[in-house]
Design an enzyme around this catalytic site. Structure first.
Site, PDB file in Angstrom:
ATOM      1  N   ARG A 159       0.811  -1.227   0.000  1.00  0.00           N
ATOM      2  CA  ARG A 159       0.000   0.000   0.000  1.00  0.00           C
ATOM      3  C   ARG A 159       0.840   1.270   0.000  1.00  0.00           C
ATOM      4  O   ARG A 159       0.352   2.336  -0.319  1.00  0.00           O
ATOM      5  CB  ARG A 159      -0.909   0.024   1.229  1.00  0.00           C
ATOM      6  CG  ARG A 159      -1.874  -1.149   1.298  1.00  0.00           C
ATOM      7  CD  ARG A 159      -2.516  -1.228   2.666  1.00  0.00           C
ATOM      8  NE  ARG A 159      -1.474  -1.519   3.665  1.00  0.00           N
ATOM      9  CZ  ARG A 159      -1.655  -1.438   4.975  1.00  0.00           C
ATOM     10  NH1 ARG A 159      -2.810  -1.059   5.466  1.00  0.00           N
ATOM     11  NH2 ARG A 159      -0.667  -1.730   5.804  1.00  0.00           N
ATOM     12  N   GLN A 192       3.859  25.088  18.508  1.00  0.00           N
ATOM     13  CA  GLN A 192       3.459  25.650  17.213  1.00  0.00           C
ATOM     14  C   GLN A 192       4.066  24.829  16.094  1.00  0.00           C
ATOM     15  O   GLN A 192       5.239  24.458  16.160  1.00  0.00           O
ATOM     16  CB  GLN A 192       3.958  27.099  17.123  1.00  0.00           C
ATOM     17  CG  GLN A 192       3.582  27.816  15.849  1.00  0.00           C
ATOM     18  CD  GLN A 192       3.982  29.287  15.895  1.00  0.00           C
ATOM     19  OE1 GLN A 192       3.841  29.941  16.912  1.00  0.00           O
ATOM     20  NE2 GLN A 192       4.473  29.800  14.790  1.00  0.00           N
ATOM     21  N   ARG A 207      16.573  30.065   3.024  1.00  0.00           N
ATOM     22  CA  ARG A 207      15.905  30.716   4.151  1.00  0.00           C
ATOM     23  C   ARG A 207      16.819  30.639   5.372  1.00  0.00           C
ATOM     24  O   ARG A 207      17.332  29.581   5.693  1.00  0.00           O
ATOM     25  CB  ARG A 207      14.580  30.027   4.462  1.00  0.00           C
ATOM     26  CG  ARG A 207      13.535  30.157   3.357  1.00  0.00           C
ATOM     27  CD  ARG A 207      12.240  29.467   3.774  1.00  0.00           C
ATOM     28  NE  ARG A 207      11.244  29.464   2.730  1.00  0.00           N
ATOM     29  CZ  ARG A 207      10.168  30.244   2.711  1.00  0.00           C
ATOM     30  NH1 ARG A 207       9.950  31.106   3.674  1.00  0.00           N
ATOM     31  NH2 ARG A 207       9.314  30.168   1.716  1.00  0.00           N
ATOM     32  N   HIS A 226      19.285  28.729  12.429  1.00  0.00           N
ATOM     33  CA  HIS A 226      18.807  27.649  11.563  1.00  0.00           C
ATOM     34  C   HIS A 226      18.431  28.192  10.190  1.00  0.00           C
ATOM     35  O   HIS A 226      17.872  29.283  10.066  1.00  0.00           O
ATOM     36  CB  HIS A 226      17.570  27.000  12.214  1.00  0.00           C
ATOM     37  CG  HIS A 226      16.870  26.059  11.300  1.00  0.00           C
ATOM     38  ND1 HIS A 226      15.705  26.391  10.641  1.00  0.00           N
ATOM     39  CD2 HIS A 226      17.179  24.793  10.925  1.00  0.00           C
ATOM     40  CE1 HIS A 226      15.331  25.360   9.901  1.00  0.00           C
ATOM     41  NE2 HIS A 226      16.208  24.390  10.054  1.00  0.00           N
ATOM     42  N   TYR A 266       8.047  22.400  10.456  1.00  0.00           N
ATOM     43  CA  TYR A 266       8.800  22.440  11.690  1.00  0.00           C
ATOM     44  C   TYR A 266       7.913  22.708  12.891  1.00  0.00           C
ATOM     45  O   TYR A 266       6.949  23.439  12.819  1.00  0.00           O
ATOM     46  CB  TYR A 266       9.978  23.413  11.623  1.00  0.00           C
ATOM     47  CG  TYR A 266       9.719  24.799  11.088  1.00  0.00           C
ATOM     48  CD1 TYR A 266       9.740  25.900  11.932  1.00  0.00           C
ATOM     49  CD2 TYR A 266       9.523  25.004   9.727  1.00  0.00           C
ATOM     50  CE1 TYR A 266       9.569  27.178  11.444  1.00  0.00           C
ATOM     51  CE2 TYR A 266       9.350  26.277   9.229  1.00  0.00           C
ATOM     52  CZ  TYR A 266       9.371  27.361  10.099  1.00  0.00           C
ATOM     53  OH  TYR A 266       9.189  28.632   9.599  1.00  0.00           O
ATOM     54  N   ASP A 276      12.951  38.502  16.344  1.00  0.00           N
ATOM     55  CA  ASP A 276      13.648  37.959  15.173  1.00  0.00           C
ATOM     56  C   ASP A 276      15.125  38.315  15.181  1.00  0.00           C
ATOM     57  O   ASP A 276      15.499  39.450  15.465  1.00  0.00           O
ATOM     58  CB  ASP A 276      13.056  38.557  13.887  1.00  0.00           C
ATOM     59  CG  ASP A 276      12.047  37.659  13.229  1.00  0.00           C
ATOM     60  OD1 ASP A 276      11.907  36.505  13.660  1.00  0.00           O
ATOM     61  OD2 ASP A 276      11.393  38.116  12.273  1.00  0.00           O
ATOM     62  N   ASP A 303      16.289  38.488   4.885  1.00  0.00           N
ATOM     63  CA  ASP A 303      17.457  37.615   4.997  1.00  0.00           C
ATOM     64  C   ASP A 303      18.711  38.206   4.355  1.00  0.00           C
ATOM     65  O   ASP A 303      19.819  37.758   4.642  1.00  0.00           O
ATOM     66  CB  ASP A 303      17.166  36.230   4.412  1.00  0.00           C
ATOM     67  CG  ASP A 303      16.273  35.398   5.323  1.00  0.00           C
ATOM     68  OD1 ASP A 303      16.022  35.818   6.477  1.00  0.00           O
ATOM     69  OD2 ASP A 303      15.826  34.326   4.878  1.00  0.00           O
TER      70      ASP A 303
END
Length: 191
Positions: A23, A46, A58, A118, A131, A142, A169
């Protein structure tokens, strides 16, 4: 699940046990009981998902105290190179990184504790990236390191000079110009 330790303490790769038959396949992508037993107790609060095209980079992101985050990440479609960089002042591995390819084929997951930046690069036509975070997103907290910082020694498997970045970024500092809000005494896991 199998836990694969890396050269940086606390950063681990998780290989699930996959059951395959006519399957298709099945595996537990997350079990709090098993994660707490084999990795560390973490209360994820979250879940996030992004979709990106080939050449997107990213990162390298983190949240400043008191809103720091641990992340458990995976790629459910496509293929990415995922990276965690130690940004804890005083750490013997400060500025060092762990890189792992995450894909829909290998089903690997990557645990990035607090005190690490990260980011990832998309190596397939499209990548869907998921994530889990143990703290809510706070835009005022940030932070980031330039993903194009060649002094980090990361082989992104693509050329950062032709990559696709968000405007945000492109404004992160190089590691050499960065004043980390983390030190070696940060609890990598606690809220």
């Amino acid at each position: 699940m199998e836990i694969i330790k890396t050269e940086i303490e606390g950063v681990v790769i998780i290989k699930p046990r996959i059951f395959v038959d006519a399957r298709g396949y099945f595996f537990e992508s997350y079990s709090k009981r098993e994660f707490d037993d084999k990795v560390r107790h973490v209360d994820f609060v979250q879940d996030n998902e992004s979709c990106s095209t080939r050449g997107v980079m990213r990162g390298l992101h983190f949240q400043r105290p008191p809103f720091t985050q641990s992340k458990l990440v995976r790629c459910v479609k496509g293929r990415v190179l995922d990276v965690a960089i130690d940004i804890r002042k005083g750490s013997l591995t400060y500025g060092k990184h762990v890189a792992v390819e995450l894909s829909e084929d290998n089903h690997l997951q990557f645990f990035v504790p607090r005190g690490f930046a990260h980011g990832f690069a998309v190596l397939s036509d499209t990548a869907v990236f998921q994530y889990k975070c143990d703290n809510f997103y706070h835009p005022e907290a940030d932070g980031g390191i330039s993903i194009a910082d060649s002094s980090l020694g990361i082989d992104w498997k693509l050329d950062p000079s032709t990559a696709i970045f968000s405007d945000k970024d492109t404004r992160h500092p190089l590691l050499a110009d960065f004043d980390s809000p983390f030190d070696i005494n940060i609890d990598l896991y606690a809220k």
